[in-house]
Motif scaffolding. Structure first.
Motif, mmCIF file in Angstrom:
data_model
loop_
_atom_site.group_PDB
_atom_site.id
_atom_site.type_symbol
_atom_site.label_atom_id
_atom_site.label_comp_id
_atom_site.label_asym_id
_atom_site.label_seq_id
_atom_site.Cartn_x
_atom_site.Cartn_y
_atom_site.Cartn_z
ATOM 1 N N VAL A 178 12.250 -9.540 37.338
ATOM 2 C CA VAL A 178 12.043 -8.783 38.416
ATOM 3 C C VAL A 178 12.050 -9.543 39.610
ATOM 4 C CG1 VAL A 178 10.386 -7.076 39.464
ATOM 5 C CG2 VAL A 178 10.798 -7.242 36.740
ATOM 6 N N ILE A 179 11.518 -10.588 39.832
ATOM 7 C CA ILE A 179 11.662 -11.390 41.190
ATOM 8 C C ILE A 179 12.948 -11.747 41.369
ATOM 9 C CG2 ILE A 179 10.711 -13.248 42.265
ATOM 10 C CD1 ILE A 179 7.904 -12.947 40.740
ATOM 11 N N ASP A 180 13.671 -12.477 40.440
ATOM 12 C CA ASP A 180 15.229 -12.665 40.696
ATOM 13 C C ASP A 180 15.964 -11.685 41.170
ATOM 14 O OD1 ASP A 180 14.689 -15.352 40.219
ATOM 15 O OD2 ASP A 180 15.239 -15.294 37.914
ATOM 16 N N ALA A 181 15.943 -10.518 40.446
ATOM 17 C CA ALA A 181 16.794 -9.407 40.477
ATOM 18 C C ALA A 181 16.345 -8.324 41.986
ATOM 19 C CB ALA A 181 16.848 -8.330 39.685
ATOM 20 N N GLN A 182 15.171 -8.365 42.040
ATOM 21 C CA GLN A 182 14.794 -7.671 43.297
ATOM 22 C C GLN A 182 13.819 -8.589 44.235
ATOM 23 O OE1 GLN A 182 12.816 -4.532 40.953
ATOM 24 N NE2 GLN A 182 14.075 -2.947 42.014
ATOM 25 N N ILE A 203 8.155 -19.973 43.514
ATOM 26 C CA ILE A 203 8.991 -18.959 43.977
ATOM 27 C C ILE A 203 9.868 -19.603 44.945
ATOM 28 C CG2 ILE A 203 9.391 -16.784 45.168
ATOM 29 C CD1 ILE A 203 6.427 -16.011 44.039
ATOM 30 N N LEU A 204 9.707 -20.265 45.793
ATOM 31 C CA LEU A 204 10.428 -21.065 46.816
ATOM 32 C C LEU A 204 11.446 -21.911 46.286
ATOM 33 C CD1 LEU A 204 7.931 -21.586 49.892
ATOM 34 C CD2 LEU A 204 9.299 -19.972 49.485
ATOM 35 N N ARG A 205 11.028 -22.688 45.266
ATOM 36 C CA ARG A 205 12.024 -23.519 44.589
ATOM 37 C C ARG A 205 13.016 -22.810 43.574
ATOM 38 N NH1 ARG A 205 7.264 -26.653 43.018
ATOM 39 N NH2 ARG A 205 7.253 -28.755 44.249
ATOM 40 N N ARG A 206 12.729 -21.232 43.511
ATOM 41 C CA ARG A 206 13.490 -20.614 42.416
ATOM 42 C C ARG A 206 14.971 -20.539 42.805
ATOM 43 N NH1 ARG A 206 12.675 -19.241 37.224
ATOM 44 N NH2 ARG A 206 13.661 -17.257 36.690
ATOM 45 N N GLU A 207 15.991 -21.085 41.993
ATOM 46 C CA GLU A 207 17.428 -21.145 42.203
ATOM 47 C C GLU A 207 17.960 -19.793 41.966
ATOM 48 O OE1 GLU A 207 20.700 -23.275 43.324
ATOM 49 O OE2 GLU A 207 18.745 -24.189 42.909
ATOM 50 N N THR A 208 17.648 -19.172 41.106
ATOM 51 C CA THR A 208 18.010 -17.735 41.008
ATOM 52 C C THR A 208 17.512 -16.671 41.996
ATOM 53 O OG1 THR A 208 16.617 -17.561 39.163
ATOM 54 C CG2 THR A 208 18.828 -18.289 38.691
ATOM 55 N N LEU A 209 16.892 -17.005 42.843
ATOM 56 C CA LEU A 209 16.175 -16.080 43.812
ATOM 57 C C LEU A 209 17.353 -15.318 44.615
ATOM 58 C CD1 LEU A 209 13.347 -15.608 44.173
ATOM 59 C CD2 LEU A 209 13.266 -16.740 46.440
ATOM 60 N N ASN A 210 17.407 -13.987 44.275
ATOM 61 C CA ASN A 210 18.395 -13.137 44.864
ATOM 62 C C ASN A 210 18.098 -12.639 46.355
ATOM 63 O OD1 ASN A 210 21.128 -12.123 44.301
ATOM 64 N ND2 ASN A 210 20.431 -10.262 43.939
ATOM 65 N N ALA A 211 18.030 -13.428 47.083
ATOM 66 C CA ALA A 211 17.637 -13.011 48.554
ATOM 67 C C ALA A 211 18.143 -13.920 49.694
ATOM 68 C CB ALA A 211 15.977 -12.995 48.515
ATOM 69 N N LYS A 212 18.389 -13.147 50.809
ATOM 70 C CA LYS A 212 18.850 -13.854 51.990
ATOM 71 C C LYS A 212 17.807 -14.873 52.382
ATOM 72 C CE LYS A 212 21.462 -9.997 53.877
ATOM 73 N NZ LYS A 212 21.774 -9.247 54.882
ATOM 74 N N GLU A 213 18.047 -16.001 52.641
ATOM 75 C CA GLU A 213 17.059 -16.999 52.987
ATOM 76 C C GLU A 213 16.305 -16.659 54.011
ATOM 77 O OE1 GLU A 213 15.548 -20.247 51.351
ATOM 78 O OE2 GLU A 213 17.541 -19.398 50.649
ATOM 79 N N GLU A 387 21.348 -0.730 48.687
ATOM 80 C CA GLU A 387 20.373 -1.835 49.629
ATOM 81 C C GLU A 387 19.787 -2.777 49.036
ATOM 82 O OE1 GLU A 387 17.518 -1.712 53.435
ATOM 83 O OE2 GLU A 387 17.827 -0.033 52.398
ATOM 84 N N TYR A 388 18.770 -2.066 47.811
ATOM 85 C CA TYR A 388 18.104 -3.164 46.906
ATOM 86 C C TYR A 388 18.614 -2.706 45.418
ATOM 87 C CZ TYR A 388 15.514 -4.037 51.246
ATOM 88 O OH TYR A 388 14.740 -4.230 52.451
ATOM 89 N N PRO A 389 18.624 -3.615 44.477
ATOM 90 C CA PRO A 389 18.844 -3.359 43.149
ATOM 91 C C PRO A 389 17.699 -2.283 42.591
ATOM 92 C CG PRO A 389 19.174 -5.560 43.548
ATOM 93 C CD PRO A 389 18.668 -5.113 44.690
ATOM 94 N N VAL A 390 18.036 -1.407 41.993
ATOM 95 C CA VAL A 390 17.222 -0.303 41.443
ATOM 96 C C VAL A 390 16.914 -0.939 39.796
ATOM 97 C CG1 VAL A 390 16.875 2.069 40.718
ATOM 98 C CG2 VAL A 390 18.102 1.226 42.565
ATOM 99 N N ILE A 450 27.422 -1.818 37.992
ATOM 100 C CA ILE A 450 27.153 -3.187 38.347
ATOM 101 C C ILE A 450 25.573 -3.407 38.500
ATOM 102 C CG2 ILE A 450 27.370 -4.942 40.042
ATOM 103 C CD1 ILE A 450 29.797 -3.320 41.281
ATOM 104 N N PHE A 451 25.288 -4.457 37.436
ATOM 105 C CA PHE A 451 23.786 -4.580 37.262
ATOM 106 C C PHE A 451 23.512 -6.082 37.141
ATOM 107 C CE2 PHE A 451 25.832 -3.960 33.160
ATOM 108 C CZ PHE A 451 25.254 -5.072 32.503
ATOM 109 N N TYR A 452 22.169 -6.517 37.227
ATOM 110 C CA TYR A 452 21.525 -7.710 36.913
ATOM 111 C C TYR A 452 20.652 -7.605 35.592
ATOM 112 C CZ TYR A 452 22.697 -8.691 41.704
ATOM 113 O OH TYR A 452 23.344 -8.976 42.914
ATOM 114 N N ALA A 453 20.721 -8.420 34.803
ATOM 115 C CA ALA A 453 19.915 -8.626 33.475
ATOM 116 C C ALA A 453 19.564 -9.758 33.085
ATOM 117 C CB ALA A 453 20.850 -7.788 32.399
#
Length: 453
Positions: A178-182, A203-213, A387-390, A450-453
């Motif tokens: 959930v944190i990665d995708a949203q 969380i700050l180390r997370r490589e797959t974090l899907n967010a703007k810095e 705007e955000y993944p659902v 288009i989705f994340y899984a």
């Protein structure tokens, strides 16, 4: 001589803790020994010590039956499990033996709770703590299942912290999904500010974090403000940096868009003048300075695409829009996060479209967005994003809709499939009553999810 006194005291202490039945037998044995015994050694041996020795040797089985008596159940006409009890040596009360639960067939008879488990969001973590502490695995599993089904971007960070504390790896993995995708929703939630420092670092180390810095940076500052309050520190820039410590350098500030850095991080006051100057040079100078911050952008998540048509076509009089809705229903067999739709574009050369996309569940709007996309005249699909993944739960049908405004003639899909396998996710499609422009399972618009899984 001292050792002998200590042994006598230990024996006397044990004697005082013994049941009255054992004491009485000890007194009788003592009188018998004093009357019939001979020699000075027989009189010095405390009677209780002889009784203890007897318990450990010859009379062990007999005395065990006395100390752990079998309590006969009252005759009620029905067969009940036998109840074993242990005598409390300090007050002669009867207490259940450690393994008495195994004699009962149902949970209601065995433990501290009944078969009906009623969990609530505000008590489930406390219940999980109690279940873990008192080793009630069935209740613990029920709590974890409840948390997994109620998991969302709003509580994912807090539950991540708790899942690590309770050593629940499956729940931890669900939280990370959930944190990665949203990520942006999770970082902006109130719960993010309640996490501990160790979880913040992870969380700050997370490589797959899907967010703007810049969102990561602002979330870290929000956490620091709340942490100052927890530590009774003044809300100053210096203290915010102090509580962040080395975690500040886990934020990948050099990977921000230059506008985000110049208008945000550079003016926050958290960075020193030297750090701000070096990062500006890193953006613009040919010879880049060394930075303590990570300068490599996060990988984020790679979106997957579920294409539901086997071919596409165009005709001189199709596909027209005129403000009508193209819609399709779908369901998945595991939790995914819909990031957007892939749409067809103009079949008459390049054109720009305005698209209103929407995602609903049982008539409730979960996500929508109004955006534009440019088609180059090819039969390719063009992504349009929410705007955000659902978050999409398994085994429930959702409705995907789009209203297009632009060149009225476009490509459309043919030979649609009712079921599509996309990696580890199976997607089923069915027609939607919301569709007023001809889109259905066999053909039409919305060729891709288009989705994340």
């Amino acid at each position: 001589m001292v050792d002998e006194k200590e042994d006598n005291m230990k024996c006397l202490t044990f004697f005082l803790m013994l049941p009255e039945t054992v004491k009485n037998r000890s007194k009788k044995s003592s009188k018998k020994t004093n009357t019939t015994g001979s020699g000075s050694g027989s009189g010095k041996l405390p009677p209780v010590c002889y009784e203890i020795i007897t318990l450990k040797t010859k009379k062990k089985k007999k005395m065990a039956a006395d100390i752990f008596p079998r309590k006969k159940p009252a005759s009620t006409g029905t067969t009940t499990a036998p109840q074993y009890h242990q005598q409390n040596l300090s007050n002669n009360n009867l207490i259940p033996a450690p393994n008495w639960q195994g004699l009962y067939p149902t949970i209601r008879e065995r433990y501290i709770y009944c078969d009906e488990i009623d969990l609530a969001a505000d008590t489930v973590l406390a219940t999980l703590y109690a279940a873990k502490k008192y080793i009630v695995p069935h209740l613990a599993r029920a709590c974890v299942t409840f948390l997994e089904t109620s998991l969302s971007a709003k509580n994912a960070c807090v539950l991540l912290s708790q899942s690590c504390l309770f050593e629940e790896p499956d729940l931890t993995q669900r939280c990370w999904e959930v944190i990665d995708a949203q990520a942006e929703l999770a970082l902006k939630s109130e719960g993010f500010c309640d996490i501990d420092f160790q979880t913040l670092e992870s969380i700050l180390r997370r490589e797959t974090l899907n967010a703007k810095e810049i969102v990561v940076f602002e979330a870290a500052l929000n956490w620091a403000e709340v942490e100052c309050q927890r530590q009774d520190l003044a809300l100053s820039i210096e203290n915010k940096r102090k509580v962040l410590g080395k975690a500040l350098y886990l934020i990948r500030i050099p990977t921000m868009a230059l506008d985000d850095f110049a208008n945000g991080a550079a003016q926050s006051g958290v960075l020193t003048l030297n750090e701000t100057n070096d990062i500006f040079l890193w953006y613009t100078a040919a010879k880049k300075p060394e930075l303590q911050f990570v300068s490599k952008a996060r990988k984020g998540l790679v979106p997957q695409r579920c294409h539901r048509f086997q071919s596409c076509a165009y005709r001189s009089n199709q596909w027209r829009y005129r403000g009508r809705c193209d819609s399709i229903q779908f369901a998945v067999d595991k939790r995914v996060f819909i990031a957007g739709f892939g749409l067809y574009g103009s079949s008459c050369g390049s054109a720009e479209y305005s698209a209103k996309i929407e995602l609903k569940r049982q008539g409730v709007v979960l996500g929508q967005n109004l955006s534009k996309y440019f088609s180059d005249g090819s039969s390719n699909t063009f992504p349009v994003w929410f705007e955000y993944p659902v978050q999409i739960e398994p085994d429930t049908f959702y409705t995907a809709s789009v209203v297009l405004d632009g060149n009225e003639l476009s490509y459309f899909g043919q030979e649609g499939m009712t079921e599509v396998q996309c990696g580890k996710v199976t997607v089923q499609f069915q027609c939607s009553s919301d569709s007023t422009n001809g889109t259905g399972v066999q053909g039409g618009q919305i060729p891709e999810l288009i989705f994340y899984a």
